[in-house]
Design a protein around this motif. Structure first.
Motif, PDB file in Angstrom:
ATOM      1  N   GLY A 224       0.636  -1.239   0.170  1.00 53.76           N
ATOM      2  CA  GLY A 224      -0.117   0.086   0.024  1.00 53.76           C
ATOM      3  C   GLY A 224       0.783   1.354  -0.022  1.00 53.76           C
ATOM      4  N   ARG A 225       2.207   1.229  -0.074  1.00 55.07           N
ATOM      5  CA  ARG A 225       2.880   2.509   0.043  1.00 55.07           C
ATOM      6  C   ARG A 225       2.749   3.392  -1.276  1.00 55.07           C
ATOM      7  NH1 ARG A 225       8.842   0.314   1.175  1.00 55.07           N
ATOM      8  NH2 ARG A 225       7.975  -1.688   0.093  1.00 55.07           N
ATOM      9  N   VAL A 226       2.606   2.546  -2.535  1.00 56.87           N
ATOM     10  CA  VAL A 226       2.544   3.369  -3.775  1.00 56.87           C
ATOM     11  C   VAL A 226       1.341   2.624  -4.499  1.00 56.87           C
ATOM     12  CG1 VAL A 226       4.764   4.163  -3.724  1.00 56.87           C
ATOM     13  CG2 VAL A 226       4.374   2.075  -4.913  1.00 56.87           C
ATOM     14  N   PRO A 227       0.688   2.968  -5.491  1.00 61.55           N
ATOM     15  CA  PRO A 227       0.104   2.554  -6.149  1.00 61.55           C
ATOM     16  C   PRO A 227       0.496   1.559  -7.285  1.00 61.55           C
ATOM     17  CG  PRO A 227      -0.349   5.064  -6.478  1.00 61.55           C
ATOM     18  CD  PRO A 227       0.879   4.581  -5.810  1.00 61.55           C
ATOM     19  N   VAL A 228      -0.196   0.589  -7.644  1.00 61.72           N
ATOM     20  CA  VAL A 228       0.269  -0.745  -8.440  1.00 61.72           C
ATOM     21  C   VAL A 228      -0.496  -0.628  -9.734  1.00 61.72           C
ATOM     22  CG1 VAL A 228       0.747  -3.214  -8.480  1.00 61.72           C
ATOM     23  CG2 VAL A 228       1.161  -1.862  -6.375  1.00 61.72           C
ATOM     24  N   LEU A 229       0.038  -0.745 -10.875  1.00 57.35           N
ATOM     25  CA  LEU A 229      -0.801  -1.197 -11.938  1.00 57.35           C
ATOM     26  C   LEU A 229      -0.323  -2.482 -12.582  1.00 57.35           C
ATOM     27  CD1 LEU A 229      -0.424   2.025 -14.587  1.00 57.35           C
ATOM     28  CD2 LEU A 229      -2.344   0.808 -14.002  1.00 57.35           C
ATOM     29  N   VAL A 230      -0.947  -3.143 -12.672  1.00 59.67           N
ATOM     30  CA  VAL A 230      -0.998  -4.728 -13.279  1.00 59.67           C
ATOM     31  C   VAL A 230      -1.371  -4.702 -14.753  1.00 59.67           C
ATOM     32  CG1 VAL A 230      -1.477  -6.834 -12.904  1.00 59.67           C
ATOM     33  CG2 VAL A 230      -1.512  -5.357 -11.200  1.00 59.67           C
ATOM     34  N   GLU A 231      -0.173  -5.015 -15.540  1.00 61.41           N
ATOM     35  CA  GLU A 231      -0.395  -5.249 -17.109  1.00 61.41           C
ATOM     36  C   GLU A 231      -0.827  -6.883 -17.272  1.00 61.41           C
ATOM     37  OE1 GLU A 231       1.440  -5.067 -21.559  1.00 61.41           O
ATOM     38  OE2 GLU A 231       2.170  -4.031 -20.035  1.00 61.41           O
ATOM     39  N   LEU A 232      -2.023  -7.026 -17.593  1.00 64.48           N
ATOM     40  CA  LEU A 232      -2.038  -8.569 -18.012  1.00 64.48           C
ATOM     41  C   LEU A 232      -1.428  -8.851 -19.549  1.00 64.48           C
ATOM     42  CD1 LEU A 232      -4.381  -7.772 -15.978  1.00 64.48           C
ATOM     43  CD2 LEU A 232      -5.260 -10.028 -16.529  1.00 64.48           C
ATOM     44  N   ARG A 233      -0.752  -9.428 -19.621  1.00 65.97           N
ATOM     45  CA  ARG A 233       0.100  -9.897 -21.041  1.00 65.97           C
ATOM     46  C   ARG A 233      -0.707 -10.987 -21.484  1.00 65.97           C
ATOM     47  NH1 ARG A 233       4.297  -6.308 -22.208  1.00 65.97           N
ATOM     48  NH2 ARG A 233       5.395  -7.952 -23.277  1.00 65.97           N
ATOM     49  N   ALA A 234      -2.007 -10.899 -21.804  1.00 63.92           N
ATOM     50  CA  ALA A 234      -3.006 -11.861 -22.430  1.00 63.92           C
ATOM     51  C   ALA A 234      -2.649 -12.223 -23.704  1.00 63.92           C
ATOM     52  CB  ALA A 234      -4.343 -11.279 -22.189  1.00 63.92           C
ATOM     53  N   VAL A 235      -2.881 -13.395 -24.034  1.00 66.45           N
ATOM     54  CA  VAL A 235      -3.035 -14.027 -25.327  1.00 66.45           C
ATOM     55  C   VAL A 235      -4.399 -14.594 -25.799  1.00 66.45           C
ATOM     56  CG1 VAL A 235      -0.427 -14.233 -25.485  1.00 66.45           C
ATOM     57  CG2 VAL A 235      -2.005 -16.422 -24.756  1.00 66.45           C
ATOM     58  N   GLU A 236      -4.545 -14.875 -27.061  1.00 70.75           N
ATOM     59  CA  GLU A 236      -5.905 -15.412 -27.375  1.00 70.75           C
ATOM     60  C   GLU A 236      -6.093 -16.929 -27.066  1.00 70.75           C
ATOM     61  OE1 GLU A 236      -8.469 -13.810 -28.858  1.00 70.75           O
ATOM     62  OE2 GLU A 236      -7.530 -12.083 -29.479  1.00 70.75           O
ATOM     63  N   GLY A 237      -7.252 -17.184 -26.330  1.00 73.24           N
ATOM     64  CA  GLY A 237      -7.492 -18.366 -25.775  1.00 73.24           C
ATOM     65  C   GLY A 237      -7.256 -18.612 -24.335  1.00 73.24           C
ATOM     66  N   HIS A 238      -6.572 -17.618 -23.819  1.00 73.95           N
ATOM     67  CA  HIS A 238      -6.081 -17.864 -22.442  1.00 73.95           C
ATOM     68  C   HIS A 238      -6.462 -16.470 -21.528  1.00 73.95           C
ATOM     69  CE1 HIS A 238      -3.718 -21.436 -23.323  1.00 73.95           C
ATOM     70  NE2 HIS A 238      -3.253 -20.994 -24.280  1.00 73.95           N
ATOM     71  N   VAL A 239      -7.192 -15.778 -21.953  1.00 71.33           N
ATOM     72  CA  VAL A 239      -7.757 -14.582 -21.397  1.00 71.33           C
ATOM     73  C   VAL A 239      -8.351 -14.793 -20.041  1.00 71.33           C
ATOM     74  CG1 VAL A 239      -9.107 -12.610 -21.489  1.00 71.33           C
ATOM     75  CG2 VAL A 239      -7.885 -12.994 -23.535  1.00 71.33           C
ATOM     76  N   SER A 240      -9.185 -15.630 -19.912  1.00 66.73           N
ATOM     77  CA  SER A 240     -10.069 -15.878 -18.675  1.00 66.73           C
ATOM     78  C   SER A 240      -9.082 -16.473 -17.638  1.00 66.73           C
ATOM     79  CB  SER A 240     -11.241 -16.633 -18.843  1.00 66.73           C
ATOM     80  OG  SER A 240     -10.815 -17.986 -19.260  1.00 66.73           O
ATOM     81  N   GLN A 241      -8.033 -17.500 -17.968  1.00 63.56           N
ATOM     82  CA  GLN A 241      -7.287 -18.006 -16.950  1.00 63.56           C
ATOM     83  C   GLN A 241      -6.326 -17.027 -16.365  1.00 63.56           C
ATOM     84  OE1 GLN A 241      -7.874 -19.169 -20.052  1.00 63.56           O
ATOM     85  NE2 GLN A 241      -7.001 -21.197 -20.199  1.00 63.56           N
ATOM     86  N   LEU A 242      -5.826 -15.880 -17.165  1.00 64.49           N
ATOM     87  CA  LEU A 242      -4.948 -14.894 -16.556  1.00 64.49           C
ATOM     88  C   LEU A 242      -5.963 -14.014 -15.602  1.00 64.49           C
ATOM     89  CD1 LEU A 242      -2.405 -13.623 -16.204  1.00 64.49           C
ATOM     90  CD2 LEU A 242      -2.663 -12.603 -18.511  1.00 64.49           C
ATOM     91  N   CYS A 243      -7.070 -13.677 -16.222  1.00 65.30           N
ATOM     92  CA  CYS A 243      -7.834 -12.751 -15.389  1.00 65.30           C
ATOM     93  C   CYS A 243      -8.317 -13.302 -13.943  1.00 65.30           C
ATOM     94  CB  CYS A 243      -9.216 -12.352 -16.265  1.00 65.30           C
ATOM     95  SG  CYS A 243      -8.796 -11.189 -17.664  1.00 65.30           S
ATOM     96  N   VAL A 244      -8.557 -14.730 -13.823  1.00 65.36           N
ATOM     97  CA  VAL A 244      -8.979 -15.289 -12.832  1.00 65.36           C
ATOM     98  C   VAL A 244      -7.717 -15.115 -11.852  1.00 65.36           C
ATOM     99  CG1 VAL A 244      -9.259 -17.535 -11.581  1.00 65.36           C
ATOM    100  CG2 VAL A 244     -10.614 -16.767 -13.577  1.00 65.36           C
TER     101      VAL A 244
END
Length: 255
Positions: free
Chosen positions: A120-140
């Motif tokens: 919590g000391r600073v904000p965090v941005l998380v870039e999801l390096r998603a590829v077709e066919g695997h979006v939901s697994q990474l999001c979960v």
């Protein structure tokens, strides 16, 4: 003055987010993959801690493991940053914990561990390096890592289905769409680009600094949509970003 057709649809399909959800994104610059270079490996614990110590937000990249955990690494494989090879999503957490980042004693960190380090000391941005066919697994995997985190964190991706997924399945987490004319997901500038944005349902936009300035970004910023410029790595780019965005994601040569 009457609103344009795009303006009317923007209000409906892409409403201005509550500033209480996304205001933290414009408060401080974000160090891309932490402060990395000659001293620290990108996305490592040391690079993240170096950025946090100086008060910068941190932007990290994530992939998911065979057993569904979010790991902080930009590439789909471990080849570039370690002495081993293989796709991250084909390796178990046990295997990944035994792989050392090249030139260090550090393993590839889990997102949950990095969030604990930032604490919590600073904000965090998380870039999801998603590829077709695997979006939901990474999001979960990412949602599971962020659930319960008390600090400020947001997700974003070049893949438009990522913010769309979080709008439906992880709406507590602020979500953004990254945009670049060089992206594999980019369409023609204009109508198709706007339709992609409407479909993805983001709350902020991260636009490649090489694509600034442009009328699309100006219109969204004027409406109150936070605009982040990425990746800023020179004084010239910083000047462009200062005029055309609300905050930067940067890299500092020499780290």
């Amino acid at each position: 003055m009457p609103l344009s057709l795009f303006g009317l649809f923007d209000r409906w399909r892409f409403p201005v987010p509550d500033a209480r959800r996304v205001g933290f994104l414009t408060r401080t610059p974000f160090a891309n993959r932490g402060l990395h270079g000659s001293r620290h490996v990108e996305n490592s614990r040391a690079a993240i801690e170096a950025a946090v110590a100086l008060g910068y937000g941190v932007k990290v990249d994530v992939q998911f493991s065979l057993d569904g955990h979010a790991y902080v690494i930009a590439d789909p494989t471990v080849d570039r940053l370690t002495e081993q090879s293989g796709q991250v999503r084909h390796l178990s957490s046990k295997h990944l914990s035994e792989i050392r980042l090249r030139g260090t004693e550090e393993s590839i960190p889990q997102l949950k561990e990095i969030l604990g380090l930032v604490a919590g000391r600073v904000p965090v941005l998380v870039e999801l390096r998603a590829v077709e066919g695997h979006v939901s697994q990474l999001c979960v995997a990412v949602r599971h890592a962020i659930e319960g985190y008390r600090g400020e964190a947001a997700v974003m991706s070049l893949h438009p289905e990522v913010p769309r997924w979080f709008a439906s399945h992880g709406s507590r987490i602020p979500r953004g769409l990254m945009m670049s004319e060089d992206s594999v997901y980019a369409k023609e500038a204009g109508t198709e680009q706007v339709r992609t944005m409407w479909r993805s349902r983001p709350e902020f936009l991260a636009i490649a600094v090489s694509d600034l300035p442009n009328r699309f970004a100006q219109r969204q910023r004027k409406r109150g949509i936070p605009i982040l410029a990425w990746i800023v790595s020179s004084a010239e780019q910083q000047a462009i970003a200062a005029e055309n965005s609300d905050q930067i994601i940067f890299e500092a040569p020499g780290w």
